[in-house]
Structure formats: structure tokens, C-alpha cells
Design a protein around this motif. Structure first.
Motif, PDB file in Angstrom:
ATOM      1  N   ARG A   1     -11.871  -4.047 -19.179  1.00 35.34           N
ATOM      2  CA  ARG A   1     -12.003  -2.598 -19.065  1.00 35.34           C
ATOM      3  C   ARG A   1     -11.512  -1.933 -20.338  1.00 35.34           C
ATOM      4  O   ARG A   1     -10.315  -1.902 -20.594  1.00 35.34           O
ATOM      5  CB  ARG A   1     -11.202  -2.060 -17.867  1.00 35.34           C
ATOM      6  CG  ARG A   1     -11.737  -2.520 -16.525  1.00 35.34           C
ATOM      7  CD  ARG A   1     -10.960  -1.897 -15.387  1.00 35.34           C
ATOM      8  NE  ARG A   1     -11.450  -2.342 -14.103  1.00 35.34           N
ATOM      9  CZ  ARG A   1     -12.483  -1.807 -13.459  1.00 35.34           C
ATOM     10  NH1 ARG A   1     -13.118  -0.780 -14.011  1.00 35.34           N
ATOM     11  NH2 ARG A   1     -12.867  -2.280 -12.300  1.00 35.34           N
ATOM     12  N   MET A   2     -12.452  -1.397 -21.101  1.00 32.51           N
ATOM     13  CA  MET A   2     -12.085  -0.710 -22.346  1.00 32.51           C
ATOM     14  C   MET A   2     -11.838   0.760 -22.080  1.00 32.51           C
ATOM     15  O   MET A   2     -12.483   1.649 -22.648  1.00 32.51           O
ATOM     16  CB  MET A   2     -13.179  -0.911 -23.392  1.00 32.51           C
ATOM     17  CG  MET A   2     -13.251  -2.326 -23.934  1.00 32.51           C
ATOM     18  SD  MET A   2     -11.668  -2.871 -24.640  1.00 32.51           S
ATOM     19  CE  MET A   2     -11.505  -1.699 -25.991  1.00 32.51           C
ATOM     20  N   THR A   3     -10.916   1.030 -21.174  1.00 33.45           N
ATOM     21  CA  THR A   3     -10.508   2.401 -20.870  1.00 33.45           C
ATOM     22  C   THR A   3      -8.991   2.477 -20.875  1.00 33.45           C
ATOM     23  O   THR A   3      -8.302   1.491 -20.644  1.00 33.45           O
ATOM     24  CB  THR A   3     -11.036   2.857 -19.502  1.00 33.45           C
ATOM     25  OG1 THR A   3     -10.557   1.957 -18.488  1.00 33.45           O
ATOM     26  CG2 THR A   3     -12.555   2.904 -19.480  1.00 33.45           C
ATOM     27  N   THR A   4      -8.487   3.675 -21.101  1.00 29.14           N
ATOM     28  CA  THR A   4      -7.045   3.938 -21.071  1.00 29.14           C
ATOM     29  C   THR A   4      -6.781   5.008 -20.024  1.00 29.14           C
ATOM     30  O   THR A   4      -7.527   5.988 -19.923  1.00 29.14           O
ATOM     31  CB  THR A   4      -6.541   4.420 -22.443  1.00 29.14           C
ATOM     32  OG1 THR A   4      -6.826   3.427 -23.430  1.00 29.14           O
ATOM     33  CG2 THR A   4      -5.049   4.694 -22.411  1.00 29.14           C
ATOM     34  N   ARG A   5      -5.745   4.810 -19.234  1.00 26.36           N
ATOM     35  CA  ARG A   5      -5.316   5.816 -18.266  1.00 26.36           C
ATOM     36  C   ARG A   5      -3.973   6.373 -18.706  1.00 26.36           C
ATOM     37  O   ARG A   5      -3.053   5.619 -19.024  1.00 26.36           O
ATOM     38  CB  ARG A   5      -5.203   5.216 -16.866  1.00 26.36           C
ATOM     39  CG  ARG A   5      -6.522   4.916 -16.198  1.00 26.36           C
ATOM     40  CD  ARG A   5      -6.366   3.967 -15.027  1.00 26.36           C
ATOM     41  NE  ARG A   5      -5.335   4.392 -14.095  1.00 26.36           N
ATOM     42  CZ  ARG A   5      -5.552   4.948 -12.910  1.00 26.36           C
ATOM     43  NH1 ARG A   5      -6.783   5.167 -12.507  1.00 26.36           N
ATOM     44  NH2 ARG A   5      -4.559   5.276 -12.111  1.00 26.36           N
ATOM     45  N   LEU A   6      -3.862   7.699 -18.715  1.00 29.41           N
ATOM     46  CA  LEU A   6      -2.624   8.372 -19.087  1.00 29.41           C
ATOM     47  C   LEU A   6      -2.087   9.161 -17.903  1.00 29.41           C
ATOM     48  O   LEU A   6      -2.839   9.856 -17.213  1.00 29.41           O
ATOM     49  CB  LEU A   6      -2.855   9.313 -20.277  1.00 29.41           C
ATOM     50  CG  LEU A   6      -3.406   8.699 -21.565  1.00 29.41           C
ATOM     51  CD1 LEU A   6      -3.608   9.777 -22.617  1.00 29.41           C
ATOM     52  CD2 LEU A   6      -2.488   7.609 -22.078  1.00 29.41           C
ATOM     53  N   LEU A   7      -0.776   9.052 -17.679  1.00 28.11           N
ATOM     54  CA  LEU A   7      -0.117   9.811 -16.621  1.00 28.11           C
ATOM     55  C   LEU A   7       1.051  10.580 -17.218  1.00 28.11           C
ATOM     56  O   LEU A   7       1.646  10.152 -18.211  1.00 28.11           O
ATOM     57  CB  LEU A   7       0.393   8.885 -15.513  1.00 28.11           C
ATOM     58  CG  LEU A   7      -0.610   7.930 -14.886  1.00 28.11           C
ATOM     59  CD1 LEU A   7      -0.349   6.518 -15.405  1.00 28.11           C
ATOM     60  CD2 LEU A   7      -0.535   7.954 -13.367  1.00 28.11           C
ATOM     61  N   THR A   8       1.402  11.692 -16.602  1.00 26.62           N
ATOM     62  CA  THR A   8       2.552  12.484 -17.035  1.00 26.62           C
ATOM     63  C   THR A   8       3.573  12.536 -15.906  1.00 26.62           C
ATOM     64  O   THR A   8       3.240  12.888 -14.772  1.00 26.62           O
ATOM     65  CB  THR A   8       2.142  13.911 -17.418  1.00 26.62           C
ATOM     66  OG1 THR A   8       1.201  13.864 -18.489  1.00 26.62           O
ATOM     67  CG2 THR A   8       3.358  14.715 -17.871  1.00 26.62           C
ATOM     68  N   VAL A   9       4.806  12.176 -16.235  1.00 26.09           N
ATOM     69  CA  VAL A   9       5.902  12.208 -15.256  1.00 26.09           C
ATOM     70  C   VAL A   9       6.776  13.424 -15.533  1.00 26.09           C
ATOM     71  O   VAL A   9       7.248  13.608 -16.659  1.00 26.09           O
ATOM     72  CB  VAL A   9       6.758  10.928 -15.340  1.00 26.09           C
ATOM     73  CG1 VAL A   9       7.891  10.981 -14.321  1.00 26.09           C
ATOM     74  CG2 VAL A   9       5.904   9.693 -15.148  1.00 26.09           C
ATOM     75  N   ASP A  10       6.970  14.254 -14.525  1.00 26.19           N
ATOM     76  CA  ASP A  10       7.932  15.346 -14.606  1.00 26.19           C
ATOM     77  C   ASP A  10       9.248  14.797 -14.070  1.00 26.19           C
ATOM     78  O   ASP A  10       9.415  14.638 -12.857  1.00 26.19           O
ATOM     79  CB  ASP A  10       7.458  16.544 -13.773  1.00 26.19           C
ATOM     80  CG  ASP A  10       8.354  17.765 -13.948  1.00 26.19           C
ATOM     81  OD1 ASP A  10       9.551  17.589 -14.296  1.00 26.19           O
ATOM     82  OD2 ASP A  10       7.884  18.891 -13.725  1.00 26.19           O
ATOM     83  N   THR A  11      10.172  14.470 -14.957  1.00 20.42           N
ATOM     84  CA  THR A  11      11.402  13.799 -14.522  1.00 20.42           C
ATOM     85  C   THR A  11      12.329  14.709 -13.725  1.00 20.42           C
ATOM     86  O   THR A  11      13.215  14.216 -13.024  1.00 20.42           O
ATOM     87  CB  THR A  11      12.166  13.231 -15.725  1.00 20.42           C
ATOM     88  OG1 THR A  11      12.502  14.296 -16.629  1.00 20.42           O
ATOM     89  CG2 THR A  11      11.319  12.200 -16.466  1.00 20.42           C
ATOM     90  N   SER A  12      12.145  16.017 -13.814  1.00 19.81           N
ATOM     91  CA  SER A  12      12.991  16.920 -13.038  1.00 19.81           C
ATOM     92  C   SER A  12      12.636  16.882 -11.555  1.00 19.81           C
ATOM     93  O   SER A  12      13.489  17.079 -10.690  1.00 19.81           O
ATOM     94  CB  SER A  12      12.875  18.352 -13.566  1.00 19.81           C
ATOM     95  OG  SER A  12      11.532  18.830 -13.458  1.00 19.81           O
ATOM     96  N   THR A  13      11.351  16.616 -11.245  1.00 23.63           N
ATOM     97  CA  THR A  13      10.904  16.561  -9.849  1.00 23.63           C
ATOM     98  C   THR A  13      10.504  15.147  -9.433  1.00 23.63           C
ATOM     99  O   THR A  13      10.189  14.915  -8.269  1.00 23.63           O
ATOM    100  CB  THR A  13       9.698  17.496  -9.636  1.00 23.63           C
ATOM    101  OG1 THR A  13       8.614  17.065 -10.470  1.00 23.63           O
ATOM    102  CG2 THR A  13      10.062  18.930  -9.978  1.00 23.63           C
ATOM    103  N   LYS A  14      10.482  14.217 -10.397  1.00 25.00           N
ATOM    104  CA  LYS A  14      10.069  12.819 -10.170  1.00 25.00           C
ATOM    105  C   LYS A  14       8.622  12.727  -9.717  1.00 25.00           C
ATOM    106  O   LYS A  14       8.220  11.764  -9.049  1.00 25.00           O
ATOM    107  CB  LYS A  14      10.975  12.139  -9.136  1.00 25.00           C
ATOM    108  CG  LYS A  14      12.461  12.297  -9.373  1.00 25.00           C
ATOM    109  CD  LYS A  14      12.899  11.772 -10.712  1.00 25.00           C
ATOM    110  CE  LYS A  14      14.410  11.807 -10.864  1.00 25.00           C
ATOM    111  NZ  LYS A  14      14.987  13.172 -10.831  1.00 25.00           N
ATOM    112  N   SER A  15       7.811  13.705 -10.073  1.00 22.99           N
ATOM    113  CA  SER A  15       6.399  13.703  -9.695  1.00 22.99           C
ATOM    114  C   SER A  15       5.542  13.148 -10.825  1.00 22.99           C
ATOM    115  O   SER A  15       5.890  13.254 -12.004  1.00 22.99           O
ATOM    116  CB  SER A  15       5.937  15.123  -9.343  1.00 22.99           C
ATOM    117  OG  SER A  15       6.089  15.991 -10.466  1.00 22.99           O
TER     118      SER A  15
END
Length: 291
Positions: free
Chosen positions: A129-143
Motif C-alpha cells: 500500500r503506497m499510501t500514508t495515513r496521518l492522525l492528530t492527537v489532542d493531548t489535552s483531551t486524549k482525542s
């Protein structure tokens, strides 16, 4: 050597190291004479290994550490290396650990601590799979945000305000939540060690024996923008100061490791490893290593 008035300083340094008992995240404060102590040890039950490995970074407020970690043998399988590591948020003061469900990459640039206590996590490419997945973590809410699926390889992702800044080949790009890419600047080679600065700019490192630290200010960012060289270092260690804490650039510590957690369920269709398949791969790797 400690500087003047070090007793009153709030500067904080972190590092991480792994052994057979877990991945140890450590901290030291200038006011304590930089005496190191372990704030958390990360591991997963039922996984026997001779060493836990990973990466860790300190959030912009200095209150949280985000770590990615896995058994050392995960580095021998491309799939597990790219999307099989565990992830966690650690409270610096209390040592409380919040494990995240998403599995991520063990690459040196992951996780990517940015501004506003937000951190980018990367799930890398594989041969299948030549794809990249990016996620963002809000550490203040752990979401954790919904993943952004992008074609090709995206590296050194860092959370900045409501978007992500990352490297795509020799370009510094802005990644919107919709997945739309905007080229901010073109570099001489692949940028890494991307960090937001206090004035809203981006500071990146370039490869080479003499590390170049370059800074692009917001008003200068654009398709034809160029970086201003902010300084040089004879060493591979890129020290940066952000607010009241220092962070060692991850590229200087290829053997420093951290913690990231596998999903309990496999997400079909987008290449996310599930906990069951990760455990199977892990046991297969261990059996192969014993042969």
C-alpha cells in the motif's frame, strides 16, 4: 555545565530507552540539576522480547509526552514497522499513561509534537500500500482525529494549528484535514525535524555532515518560498528551544524509541494492522529469529 540561575529554571529535557522490561520514558529538570528519573515504562502484556523500541517527544506545553513503541522484532517486518507500533500519551508530572488505539510507524520522525499540545502520528507506506495515513492527537483531551489518507510517502509530519506540516519528497507541504496538499517551500533535499517556532514559522533540518537549521517565516511561505539559514551545527544533534523546554531532534537518536498501541480491531481496506494479526506476526518473527 549548568548555566547561571539554573536552580530557578523550568527547562525540561526528555529521553527514552528500552530493554526487556519495557520502553522507559525519562525526564530531567534544570532546577534539579538535570537528574534523570523514569516517568513511565511502556510495554504490552503477553509480548516477550529482548528489547522494547520506539520514539518519544514532548508537547508544546511540556506537560505531556507522546511515545510510539513496540517489540524490537517489529522492525524486521515492513508491515509492522510501518503500521504496527503502539502509541501512548504520558503525563509528565503524574506519570499517568493513556494508551491510544491507533497503530503507527516506528520511523524516527514519529510522533511529531507541534503547537497547541497537538501531535501528529504517521502510519507509513508499505510495498502493498503506497499510501500514508496521518492522525492528530489532542493531548489535552486524549482525542484522536479521523485519519487523513494520502497517496505516496509523507514523512516528518508535525501538527501545527488546525493542519499538519510535513515533507513530501523535497517539498515542505501543508496538509489540510480534507487531505488537500499545499506546497509551502521547496528544499534542497528531503526536510526533517520539522518544528513550529514561537513566531509561527517552521524550523526544519536538512541532511549532511554539517546540519543546517533553516527557518521559514509565515509571510514568506508559498510555492516559491526559500528558507533562511538560521544556523549551523557541526554535530548531528539539533538542539532547539521551544518555550521553556528543550527537545533533542529525533533524527539524532536513531536508537531512541517510544510507545504506540495496536488497534483492537483491524480496519479493512486502508491497511491498518489489527491486534490479533500483529500478535500473529510478532510470534512468527520470534519463531523465525530462533531458527
Amino acid at each position: 555545565m549548568l548555566g547561571s540561575s539554573w536552580e530557578a529554571s523550568n527547562d525540561l529535557a526528555i529521553t527514552a530507552t528500552g530493554d526487556a522490561t519495557g520502553f522507559h520514558v525519562m525526564a530531567a529538570r534544570a532546577g534539579d540539576g538535570y537528574a534523570w528519573h523514569t516517568i513511565a515504562t511502556l510495554s504490552e502484556p503477553g509480548m516477550d522480547t529482548d528489547q522494547w523500541v520506539g520514539n518519544a517527544c514532548l508537547t508544546s506545553s511540556g506537560r505531556q509526552v507522546v511515545a510510539t513503541y513496540a517489540p524490537r522484532h517489529f522492525t524486521n517486518r515492513a508491515w509492522l514497522f510501518s503500521r504496527g507500533a503502539f502509541a501512548a500519551v504520558i503525563d509528565v508530572k503524574s506519570g499517568k499513561i493513556t494508551k491510544l488505539e491507533d497503530q503507527v510507524s516506528l520511523a524516527y520522525y514519529n510522533p511529531g509534537c507541534g503547537s497547541d499540545d497537538k501531535v501528529a502520528l504517521t502510519q507509513g507506506t508499505t510495498e502493498e500500500r503506497m499510501t500514508t495515513r496521518l492522525l492528530t492527537v489532542d493531548t489535552s483531551t486524549k482525542s484522536v482525529s479521523r485519519p487523513i489518507l494520502l497517496d505516496g510517502q509523507i514523512t516528518s509530519a508535525t501538527a501545527v494549528a488546525d493542519h499538519i506540516v510535513a515533507a513530501r519528497g523535497n517539498k515542505l507541504v501543508k496538509v489540510a484535514a480534507s487531505g488537500k496538499l499545499k506546497t509551502l517551500a521547496t528544499t534542497d533535499s528531503v526536510p526533517f525535524g520539522i518544528r513550529p517556532t514561537a513566531d509561527g514559522g517552521r524550523r526544519v533540518h536538512g541532511p549532511g555532515r554539517r546540519r543546517r537549521v533553516r527557518q521559514a517565516l509565515p509571510q514568506r511561505l508559498g510555492a516559491g518560498a526559500r528558507f533562511r539559514t538560521a544556523g549551523r551545527s557541526e554535530s548531528a544533534f539539533g538542539h532547539e528551544r521551544q518555550g521553556l523546554h528543550y527537545r533533542q531532534d529525533a533524527s539524532a537518536w536513531p536508537t531512541a524509541f517510544a510507545h504506540v498501541r495496536h488497534r483492537r480491531r483491524a480496519e479493512r481496506g486502508d491497511g491498518v494492522v489489527g491486534r490479533r494479526s500483529a500478535d500473529h506476526e510478532y510470534r512468527a518473527a520470534r519463531a523465525q529469529a530462533r531458527q
